[in-house]
Design a protein around this motif. Structure first.
Motif, PDB file in Angstrom:
ATOM      1  N   LYS A  52      98.409 -69.504 -84.056  1.00  0.00           N
ATOM      2  CA  LYS A  52      98.041 -68.854 -85.315  1.00  0.00           C
ATOM      3  C   LYS A  52      97.224 -69.811 -86.174  1.00  0.00           C
ATOM      4  O   LYS A  52      96.208 -69.425 -86.765  1.00  0.00           O
ATOM      5  N   LEU A  53      97.663 -71.059 -86.252  1.00  0.00           N
ATOM      6  CA  LEU A  53      96.931 -72.049 -87.036  1.00  0.00           C
ATOM      7  C   LEU A  53      95.547 -72.293 -86.462  1.00  0.00           C
ATOM      8  O   LEU A  53      94.580 -72.467 -87.203  1.00  0.00           O
ATOM      9  N   MET A  54      95.445 -72.294 -85.127  1.00  0.00           N
ATOM     10  CA  MET A  54      94.149 -72.483 -84.487  1.00  0.00           C
ATOM     11  C   MET A  54      93.184 -71.378 -84.911  1.00  0.00           C
ATOM     12  O   MET A  54      92.030 -71.629 -85.282  1.00  0.00           O
ATOM     13  N   GLY A  55      93.664 -70.129 -84.861  1.00  0.00           N
ATOM     14  CA  GLY A  55      92.816 -69.011 -85.245  1.00  0.00           C
ATOM     15  C   GLY A  55      92.380 -69.090 -86.692  1.00  0.00           C
ATOM     16  O   GLY A  55      91.212 -68.885 -87.017  1.00  0.00           O
ATOM     17  N   LEU A  56      93.316 -69.411 -87.588  1.00  0.00           N
ATOM     18  CA  LEU A  56      92.980 -69.522 -89.001  1.00  0.00           C
ATOM     19  C   LEU A  56      92.025 -70.680 -89.255  1.00  0.00           C
ATOM     20  O   LEU A  56      91.112 -70.583 -90.069  1.00  0.00           O
ATOM     21  N   ARG A  57      92.245 -71.791 -88.522  1.00  0.00           N
ATOM     22  CA  ARG A  57      91.406 -72.970 -88.723  1.00  0.00           C
ATOM     23  C   ARG A  57      89.958 -72.684 -88.311  1.00  0.00           C
ATOM     24  O   ARG A  57      89.022 -73.111 -88.978  1.00  0.00           O
ATOM     25  N   ILE A  58      89.778 -71.980 -87.223  1.00  0.00           N
ATOM     26  CA  ILE A  58      88.414 -71.696 -86.749  1.00  0.00           C
ATOM     27  C   ILE A  58      87.765 -70.605 -87.586  1.00  0.00           C
ATOM     28  O   ILE A  58      86.551 -70.549 -87.716  1.00  0.00           O
ATOM     29  N   GLY A  59      88.592 -69.731 -88.176  1.00  0.00           N
ATOM     30  CA  GLY A  59      88.023 -68.732 -89.073  1.00  0.00           C
ATOM     31  C   GLY A  59      88.380 -67.297 -88.780  1.00  0.00           C
ATOM     32  O   GLY A  59      87.658 -66.384 -89.192  1.00  0.00           O
TER      33      GLY A  59
END
Length: 239
Positions: free
Chosen positions: A96-103
């Motif tokens: 989830k953090l990966m998705g939010l971090r990339i945008g």
């Protein structure tokens, strides 16, 4: 079934999913809600269709052949701000953090209810359309803020009082960027590149500017804004 979207051309949804059965189900539910779909079974095809068709939103599976969802999302963010909802079977905070971090604008964990996916699609489309219309008007109105992009002026409403904020250029840029997509999480790297493009500032410099912005907003009666998302970055409003 009503789509819940303003009248106009039917939005086009790019379904990037290598499981044909899941893609068919999502397409059927989207059609019931007045949404058009196009299907890509691998990451490279998804990028090609995005370039040629310019969809209104992308439903993006993480685990796909040729190019995975993270690679596709990263390229989409280099191209622009097409809304993206990630579809993942990995119910882990790191993903989830990966998705939010990339945008990514949102994410759904498999197995999911297709009706819920469509509801999320409609919600993200509404936010994107509102942001686009607001951008055209050159005045961002996100209560309690009103930001005039031409005059470089930001006003905050607190109770019955209107306060014209005395912001540095960087503080103003950060506030305006967050207000364009008030519920989206912007990483420090994104804010660094869009709001401090002139120098070689470090990402922690963003934290310093946000801290100063918060103090000025608190003096006007607005607290906790912008909101920090641990390990990711900042957004203007809570979800």
């Amino acid at each position: 079934m009503q789509s819940g979207l303003p009248a106009g051309p039917q939005p086009l949804i790019l379904v990037a999913e290598d499981d044909a059965d899941i893609a068919d189900i999502l397409a059927a539910y989207c059609a019931r809600s007045g949404l058009r779909t196009v299907h890509a079974a691998d990451g490279r095809r998804a990028l090609d269709l995005h370039l040629s068709l310019k969809p209104d939103l992308v439903l993006l599976d993480v685990q796909m052949p040729l190019a995975d969802g993270w690679q596709v999302l990263s390229e989409l963010r280099h191209r622009g701000s097409t809304p993206v909802i990630m579809l993942t079977a990995l119910d882990q905070d790191i993903d989830k953090l990966m998705g939010l971090r990339i945008g990514a604008d949102d994410y759904v964990v498999k197995p999911f209810n297709p009706a819920e996916v469509v509801a999320r699609v409609q919600a993200v489309l509404r936010r994107a359309r509102t942001a686009s219309e607001t951008e055209t008007s050159r005045v961002l109105r996100v209560p309690p803020f009103e930001i005039d992009l031409d005059q470089h002026e930001a006003v905050v409403q607190s109770g019955n009082a209107r306060h014209v904020l005395s912001l540095t250029l960087t503080e103003y840029r950060i506030l305006a960027q967050l207000a364009r997509y008030p519920k989206r999480v912007f990483s420090r790297a994104e804010l660094l590149s869009t709001c401090l493009p002139e120098g070689d500032a470090l990402e922690r410099t963003v934290d310093s500017h946000v801290s100063k912005l918060r103090k000025k907003l608190e003096e006007c009666g607005v607290s906790g804004v912008p909101t920090g998302v641990r390990g990711v970055g900042y957004r203007l409003l809570e979800l």
